[in-house]
Design an enzyme around this catalytic site. Structure first.
Site, short mmCIF file in Angstrom:
data_model
loop_
_atom_site.label_atom_id
_atom_site.label_comp_id
_atom_site.label_asym_id
_atom_site.label_seq_id
_atom_site.Cartn_x
_atom_site.Cartn_y
_atom_site.Cartn_z
N CYS A 421 25.43 19.10 -19.48
CA CYS A 421 24.97 17.74 -19.16
C CYS A 421 23.57 17.80 -18.52
CB CYS A 421 26.00 17.01 -18.31
SG CYS A 421 25.83 15.23 -18.41
N HIS A 548 30.82 17.41 -21.21
CA HIS A 548 31.41 18.29 -20.18
C HIS A 548 32.61 19.01 -20.76
CE1 HIS A 548 29.20 16.78 -16.64
NE2 HIS A 548 29.14 15.66 -17.32
N GLU A 550 34.20 21.45 -19.70
CA GLU A 550 35.14 21.98 -18.70
C GLU A 550 36.39 21.11 -18.55
OE1 GLU A 550 32.00 21.17 -18.11
OE2 GLU A 550 31.82 19.75 -16.45
N1 GLN Z 1 22.20 12.59 -14.26
C1 GLN Z 1 22.32 12.84 -15.66
C2 GLN Z 1 22.66 11.59 -16.45
O1 GLN Z 1 23.06 10.60 -15.90
C3 GLN Z 1 23.34 13.91 -15.93
C4 GLN Z 1 24.73 13.50 -15.59
C5 GLN Z 1 25.68 14.65 -15.53
O2 GLN Z 1 25.27 15.80 -15.49
N2 GLN Z 1 26.95 14.34 -15.52
O3 GLN Z 1 22.52 11.59 -17.64
#
Ligand code: GLN
Length: 611
Positions: A421, A548, A550
């Site tokens: 992310c 994500h 995970e």
């Molecule tokens: N802050 C970034 C976004 O909003 C990444 C978010 C995250 O890593 N969950 O896209």
């Protein structure tokens, strides 16, 4: 098969309460009980009750308009767990998903806030006909209804209604907040009948150094409190450091008005994988079969042998692999639990002992060299001595420059790297700055005035809602390239469905600049507008994912991006790929998996240390 055909429509409810103190592993015990019953061939679901007033574990409403600066709040609290439906829920739901290999929905996490909201909404609609609305019976009825309805929702991905529902009540008995829930279940036990409801009370048996004796008084007190509120424990599960002495067990049995066989010892064990086995050894399955009249044979199926295999393997690991987790560490946060679990699953699958090197990314920045040189050098020492680098998700500008420095190092040194992310977004920024020569390239989240906005605000616009929402929950990624490493690791599939939680994304208009220089966007959304997976050419393993992974990693089915990172960090990726990967999209551990993740058959990954 050790199982007769079951045909009953009655749900069996197992309520797990806690006594003495919280944080003694109630969630793990509840998940382990579910795992045991699932091993007997039953369909098991779980509900976690959090008696706090928040609606969910997200820090701001996904329906909130305006800009992501509001999500700076996320920095201050612990991690949340994200479900397929985008529910931002308590981390404990991750335990249930991982142990039981199921997929839950946001309504499997019940909070006081949700119950009150539903009751107040009904009141506003006039459903109570202007009567006084009270905790008893309105809130307590709403709790019972919620549990009954939610327990029927299929969680195995096969549409089959569950047969057993494990309900974990957060906090400890006697807390003001949990009173309405306790009262709801006191009534509930009569409503659903005795053979369909039972209670496990998880308590603590401390062993103070002064005398070295195991003390039963806190357990006696909390069981008395529970009984006073109208619930009687069927099993008292005692958390303790050492196995319970027989005399102590007998004492608890006598003072708490249960048979000695109903006192279960849950002493400290070498890994969580041992907990289901520990419970099974003490006859927990046969107890439930009798008490809840479960028509199953006593021996849990094959699945439990996998747990034994994982537990034994975890005890015997000799070789180490170290991963630098370059993140943001605040005092308040219980950060990165799911990320660490995913790393552990993958390390175990290749029989390596995982060593996580926690690095606060801000410590890698030149400003730290000036102010605290020792800290700076220590952080770099940790990074440079790691076998692989992981930059996880995150919000907020602090430490993002340090993360880019770590990514730069991994890219240039040919060190295995996974960016998740925010980690992927920063990998793109780093590449733009140092390969494309776009000096101030950044995400507009951190520098709205950047000349090179390589990561931009791309919220989701859903019909009927004002403004853009955070992109939350399961979304599809299509593989654009036949030879991406990740595609192979996922089992040579065309697409994957993974969970998201973000608002910013790689600017799709700039894509070709990156690809010309070797940073490929090998996975994209169905429309080809959202960049989901990056892979750097001519690097041993340099992968970034916008989602994500995970959240869907399981002990028996490690998440492929993490698995690739571990393989590469252990120097085994090439040989693994050359052998045609032992990953297959079929789940060989459970017949009823709804997951799309491939399966790593741990039994087949024979490694010398296990033979
Ligand atoms: N802050 C970034 C976004 O909003 C990444 C978010 C995250 O890593 N969950 O896209």
């Amino acid at each position: 098969m050790h199982r007769r055909l079951i045909s009953y429509a009655t749900m069996k409810y197992i309520l797990v309460t806690g006594g003495v103190i919280s944080g003694i592993g109630k969630g793990i015990i509840a998940s382990s009980v579910g795992t045991l019953l699932k091993s007997c061939g039953l369909h098991v679901t779980a509900i976690k009750i959090d008696p706090y007033i928040n609606i969910d574990a997200g820090t701001f409403s996904p329906y909130e308009h305006g800009h992501a600066h509001k999500c700076l709040l996320n920095v201050c609290i612990g991690e949340v767990f994200v479900l397929d439906d985008g529910g931002e829920v308590d981390l404990d739901l991750g335990n249930y998903e991982r142990f039981l290999d199921i997929r839950l929905t946001r309504d499997n996490n019940l909070t006081t806030g949700k119950i009150y909201q539903s009751v107040i909404n009904k009141e506003r609609k006039g459903d109570y006909l202007g009567k006084t609305v009270q905790v008893v019976p309105h809130i307590t009825d709403a709790i019972q209804e919620w549990v009954m309805n939610q327990s029927k929702v299929s969680v195995d991905g096969d549409g089959v209604e569950p047969q057993v529902c494990v309900i974990e009540l957060g906090g400890t008995v006697g807390d003001i907040e949990s009173m309405p829930f306790i009262e709801a279940f006191r009534q509930f036990q009569f409503k659903v009948k005795r053979e369909n409801f039972c209670n496990i009370h998880v308590s603590l048996v401390p062993q103070p150094n002064t005398t070295g004796e195991q003390k039963t008084k806190p357990t006696q007190n909390s069981v008395r409190e529970l009984r006073g509120l109208g619930l009687s424990p069927d099993l008292i599960m005692c958390r303790c450091t050492m196995p319970l002495e027989t005399a102590v067990k007998e004492k608890i049995s006598m003072f708490c008005h249960v048979e000695p066989t109903q006192v279960i010892c849950v002493h400290d064990v070498s890994s969580v994988y041992r907990v289901p086995l520990l419970l099974e050894d003490q006859g927990v399955v046969s107890y439930f079969c009798q008490r809840l009249n479960l028509p199953v044979e006593m021996r849990p199926r094959k699945m439990l042998s996998k747990w034994k295999e994982m537990a034994d393997r975890s005890d015997r690991l000799l070789e180490h692999v170290s991963i630098a987790l370059v993140g943001k560490y605040t005092k308040l946060s219980d950060s990165y639990t799911s990320v660490i679990k995913a790393l552990e699953h993958s390390a175990l699958a290749i029989s390596y002992k995982l060593e996580v090197k926690y690095i606060d990314s801000a410590d890698l920045e030149p400003a730290t060299l000036q102010d605290e040189p020792v800290k700076y050098h220590e952080a770099w020492q940790k990074l440079c001595s790691s076998n692989g680098v992981l930059v996880p998700g995150g919000f907020g500008v602090r430490g993002t420059e340090g993360k880019m420095l770590a990514i730069n190092w991994a890219r240039k040194q040919n060190k295995p790297f996974l960016g998740v992310c925010l980690g992927m977004q920063l990998a793109v920024c780093e590449f733009a700055r140092n390969v494309l020569g776009w000096e101030d390239a950044n995400s507009t989240e951190f520098n709205p005035d950047s000349k090179y906005p390589v990561v931009i605000d791309m919220p989701e616009h859903n019909p009927g809602q004002m403004g853009g929402t955070m992109r939350l929950g399961q979304r599809r990624t299509i593989f654009k390239s036949q030879n991406s490493v990740l595609r192979k690791l996922y089992g040579d599939v065309d697409h994957v469905d993974e969970r998201h939680r973000h608002r910013f994304e790689v600017n799709p208009e700039l894509k070709h600049h990156f690809e010309e220089k070797g940073l490929q966007f090998v996975g994209q959304d169905v429309a080809g507008e959202r960049m989901e997976i990056i892979q750097l050419e001519e690097h041993c393993y340099f992968i970034g994912v916008q989602y994500h992974p995970e959240f869907t990693s399981r002990p028996i089915k490690p998440s492929p991006p993490y698995f690739g990172l571990l393989l590469a960090s252990a120097g085994k990726l090439q040989s693994y790929l050359a052998k045609g990967c032992r990953l297959s999209p079929r789940d060989t551990y459970s017949d009823r998996s709804g997951g799309s993740s491939p399966d790593v058959d741990i039994a087949e990954l024979k490694l010398p240390s296990l033979s």
